[in-house]
Write an enzyme that holds these catalytic residues in place. Structure first.
Site: not given
Lengths: 254, 422
Positions: B218, B222, B246-247, B290
C-alpha cells in the site's frame, strides 16, 4: 542396531543415488473395474456392500482386523439396530476393572470396535506362517490403484509362468508387487451362500468385498458426494451473480 | 451505497465517530479500501494476491478446528486423524479442506510469484515487498512440511526422516542440529510434538509477514500489466468496489476448483502410503514429497557429484535452498528498467521458459532417480540458475524494449502508442 540402519536408509533415500529398480515395480497395474461409488453421483451399492460384509465376516475376518470400524457403523450398510446388537454379541471383549478391581469378559456392544482376530501382531504372525495380515479398514485408500488393486489381488492368483519357482509358503499373484504373496488364495467359487441368491463366483465375491472395504475406508463418501453437488450449485450461482455485479460496476470505468 | 466510492466523509454513526476519534480503525479501513488508488488496468493475474490471503485464513480456521481433535503422540496421531475422518461431525470435510487447501495455497502462491516475475513487480520501489513475499514462501514450505508429518503415516515419517537428515550435511554442527530437530536419536514422539507446536505457530508468523507485505504494497500501490507508474486520478480507480467485486468473482471460480478436489478427489495430492501408519522398520519403495516441493527435491538429488571439495550431499542442500534464496536477489539481478514483460520480447520468452523448467524439475522430483531422469534433473537445475544468474542480468542489458505507453489511462482508452496494443 536400529539407529545406523535408519540413518543409512534415510541417506540412501535422500540422495537416492543408488536406489535399485526393485523387482516390485514389475507387477502390471490391475485392470479398471466398474464401481458404483465412482464419479460425482457415485454412491455405495448397499446390496453389494452387505454381501461384501458377509464375505468379510465369513472369510477375511479369520485373519484380518478392521480396527477403525465400530459395530454401530454397519447401520450405514442398512442393518437394523437389533441386527447389529445380535451380531456384536457374538464377540467377546475384555472390559473393566469392575467394582472388585477385576477385568472381565462381556459380549461386544454396538459401541465397541470390531474385535480383531488376534490379540496382537505377534500372535497374528505366529498363526500365519510369519506373515502379518494387514488391517483392512484403510486398505483401499492405502494402496496405489485403490479398489482396482484390491480386486486385482483377490482375483489375481494364477499359475506361475514356466520357470518361476514359488518359495514355500508363498503363492503366485499376478498383481502383487514382486508376485510372491504369503496370503493363500482366499476366495473360491461357491465358498459362501449369499442370502439374496446371488451366485458366489470369485469375481462376484471380490467385487462385493471390495465394495465393503471401500465403504470401510471412506464411510462418508455418499454424504461427501451429495454435499459437493450442493456446494457446486451454490458456487456456480455465486460466480454468475458476482460476474454480473462486476460487469455492472465496471461499466462506469470502461 | 449512495455515497460515491471516492469521497471521504469519515464514519457516519455517532458511536463509530466516537471510536474513530480515539482509535482510527474506520478511517484506516476507508483509506485502505475506498481511498486506495489502484491502477484501472489490473488483469485477472492480480486476483491471486487476495486469493492467497483468503486461503491462508481458510487454512488457519480449519487447522484450529483440527487441532481440537488431533492428538500429537506417535502412538495415537494416526488413529486420531482417522477418528476425525469418521467420528467428528464433518471432520472429514474439515480435514479434506485443510489437506487440499495446502495444495491450493501453493498453487495460488506459485501463480502469484510467476505474475510478479512476468510483470517485474519486484522492481523499484517494490523490492522489499517482493522480498517479504519470498519470506512468506519459505515460511509456507516449512509449515507445510511439518503439517505433512502430523498424520504420522508412512510418508509423514519417512519424509520427516529424509528432510531432517539433510541438516546433517552442515559441516561440524550438522549432527547436533539433526538431534535437536528430532529431540532424540531418531524421528519419534518428541519430533512429532515439536513439529505440531511449530506447525501451529508458523502460520501466525506468516500472518504477521503478510501484514508487512500489505503495508509495503500500500506504500506504492500495485504494479500493473503495463508496468508503468500511474500519473494521477485518470489512471486509477478505488480498490473498493472495483477490485473487491472482481476478487469476489475470482474467489468463487477458485472455490469451484477447490471444491472439486475436496468433494470429488480429496486424495488426489497424497500418496497412498500415507494411509499406512508410520513404521520405522519398513522403508517405502519410493519416498516422494508433496507436489509443491518436488522441484526443490529434484535439485537436491541432481547434485550427484562433489565439487570444489564440497561433498555432493551438502552441495545438493545448498543448491536446493539456494533456489529460494536466489529469489531475494531478483530485484538486482534484473538489470532492465522496464517492468512488464509485455514490452520486453526476449524476457517475455524466457519468463515462460522458467515455469516449464520448474515443471520439468517437478517431474524429475516425482520419478525414481535413474538414467535419463538424473540427466534431465541436472539440465533443469542448471537452467534454473542460468535463468536467474546469467539470462536475467544479460537480457536486461542487451534487449531493446519496445516503447512504453505514455500513461495507463491512454493505454486503457486505446489512444496510447501502437506498442501496447500488441
Amino acid at each position: 542396531m536400529l539407529k545406523p540402519f535408519l540413518a543409512a536408509s534415510a541417506l540412501t533415500a535422500a540422495l537416492a543415488l543408488a536406489v535399485p529398480a526393485l523387482a516390485q515395480e514389475e507387477a502390471p497395474s490391475p485392470p479398471h473395474q466398474a464401481w458404483s461409488f465412482e464419479g460425482i453421483f457415485g454412491t455405495y451399492d448397499l446390496a453389494a456392500a452387505q454381501r461384501g460384509f458377509q464375505i468379510y465376516k465369513e472369510v477375511c475376518s479369520n485373519c484380518h482386523a478392521v480396527k477403525h470400524l465400530y459395530y454401530r457403523d454397519t447401520e450405514d450398510l442398512g442393518y437394523t439396530e437389533d441386527q447389529i446388537k445380535a451380531f456384536a454379541a457374538q464377540f467377546k471383549v475384555t472390559d473393566g476393572p469392575n467394582d472388585e478391581g477385576q477385568m472381565f469378559e462381556r459380549p461386544a456392544r454396538p459401541s465397541d470396535r470390531f474385535v480383531a482376530p488376534f490379540p496382537n501382531d505377534q500372535a497374528a504372525r505366529v498363526a500365519n506362517n510369519g506373515a502379518l495380515p494387514p488391517d483392512l479398514s484403510l486398505i483401499v485408500k492405502a494402496r496405489e490403484g485403490g479398489p482396482d488393486y484390491v480386486y486385482g489381488i483377490l482375483t489375481g492368483f494364477v499359475n506361475p509362468p514356466a520357470g518361476v519357482k514359488v518359495p514355500d509358503g508363498m503363492y503366485y499373484n499376478e498383481y502383487f508387487p514382486g508376485h510372491f504373496i504369503k496370503m493363500p488364495p482366499p476366495l473360491s467359487d461357491g465358498q459362501v451362500t449369499y442370502t439374496d441368491g446371488t451366485k458366489a463366483t470369485v469375481p462376484q465375491m471380490a467385487h462385493d468385498v471390495v465394495t465393503f472395504l471401500s465403504w470401510a475406508a471412506e464411510p462418508n463418501l455418499d454424504q461427501r458426494h451429495q454435499m459437493g453437488l450442493k456446494v457446486f450449485l451454490f458456487l456456480i450461482v455465486a460466480a454468475g451473480l458476482f460476474y454480473a455485479a462486476k460487469r455492472k460496476i465496471w461499466a462506469r470505468v470502461h | 451505497m449512495t455515497v460515491p466510492a471516492t469521497t471521504h466523509r469519515g464514519p457516519q454513526s455517532r458511536i463509530l465517530r466516537w471510536i474513530d476519534y480515539r482509535l482510527p480503525v474506520v478511517s484506516f479501513l476507508e483509506h485502505e479500501l475506498t481511498g486506495y488508488p489502484t491502477p484501472k488496468n489490473l488483469s485477472y493475474w492480480w486476483n491471486f494476491g487476495s486469493l492467497a490471503g483468503i486461503i491462508l485464513v481458510i487454512m488457519i480456521v480449519s487447522g484450529i478446528v483440527l487441532a481440537m481433535h488431533y492428538t500429537p503422540n506417535a502412538d495415537l496421531a494416526f488413529d486420531s486423524v482417522e477418528r476425525i475422518m469418521r467420528d467428528v461431525n464433518y471432520g472429514w470435510l474439515i480435514r479434506y479442506i485443510h489437506m487440499n487447501g495446502a495444495s491450493m495455497f501453493f498453487l495460488i502462491v506459485y501463480i502469484h510469484l510467476f505474475r510478479g516475475l512476468y510483470y517485474g513487480s519486484y522492481k523499484y520501489p517494490r523490492e522489499l515487498l517482493w522480498m517479504l513475499g519470498v519470506v512468506i514462501l519459505i515460511l509456507m514450505i516449512a509449515t507445510a512440511f511439518m503439517g505433512y508429518v502430523l498424520p504420522w503415516g508412512q510418508m509423514s515419517y519417512w519424509a520427516a526422516t529424509v528432510i531432517t537428515n539433510l541438516f546433517s550435511a552442515v559441516p561440524v554442527v550438522g549432527q547436533k542440529i539433526v538431534s535437536l530437530l528430532w529431540g532424540g536419536f531418531t524421528v519419534g514422539n518428541p519430533t512429532l510434538n515439536r513439529f505440531f507446536s511449530l506447525h501451529y505457530l508458523l502460520p501466525f508468523i506468516i500472518v504477521a509477514v503478510v501484514g508487512l507485505h500489505l503495508i509495503a504494497l500500500h506504500q506504492h500501490g500495485s504494479n500493473n500489466p503495463l508496468g508503468i507508474d500511474h500519473r494521477g486520478p485518470q489512471d486509477t480507480i478505488p480498490f473498493h468496489p472495483y477490485y473487491t467485486i472482481k476478487d469476489l468473482f475470482g474467489l468463487s471460480v477458485f472455490l469451484l476448483l477447490f471444491a472439486f478436489f475436496v468433494f470429488y478427489d480429496p486424495n488426489a495430492f497424497v500418496s497412498a502410503d500415507n494411509y499406512i501408519p508410520a513404521n520405522p522398520m519398513v522403508t517405502p519403495n519410493h519416498i516422494v514429497p508433496e507436489w509443491y516441493l518436488l522441484p526443490y527435491y529434484a535439485i537436491l538429488r541432481s547434485i550427484t557429484f562433489d565439487f570444489l571439495g564440497i561433498p555432493s550431499k551438502l552441495l545438493g542442500v545448498i543448491m536446493s535452498l539456494g533456489s529460494l534464496v536466489l529469489l531475494f536477489f531478483v530485484p538486482w539481478l534484473d538489470t532492465s528498467r522496464v517492468r512488464s514483460a509485455r514490452f520486453r520480447p526476449i524476457y517475455r520468452l524466457i519468463s515462460w521458459l522458467l515455469p516449464l523448467d520448474v515443471i520439468a524439475l517437478g517431474y524429475v522430483g516425482s520419478q525414481p532417480p535413474a538414467g535419463f531422469v538424473v540427466t534431465l534433473g541436472q539440465i533443469a537445475t542448471f537452467y534454473y540458475y542460468f535463468h536467474f544468474l546469467v539470462l536475467m542480468p544479460l537480457v536486461g542489458k542487451l534487449e531493446r524494449p519496445r516503447p512504453l505507453p505514455i500513461s495507463i489511462g491512454e493505454a486503457v482508452l486505446g489512444t496510447g502508442t501502437a506498442a501496447e496494443r500488441t
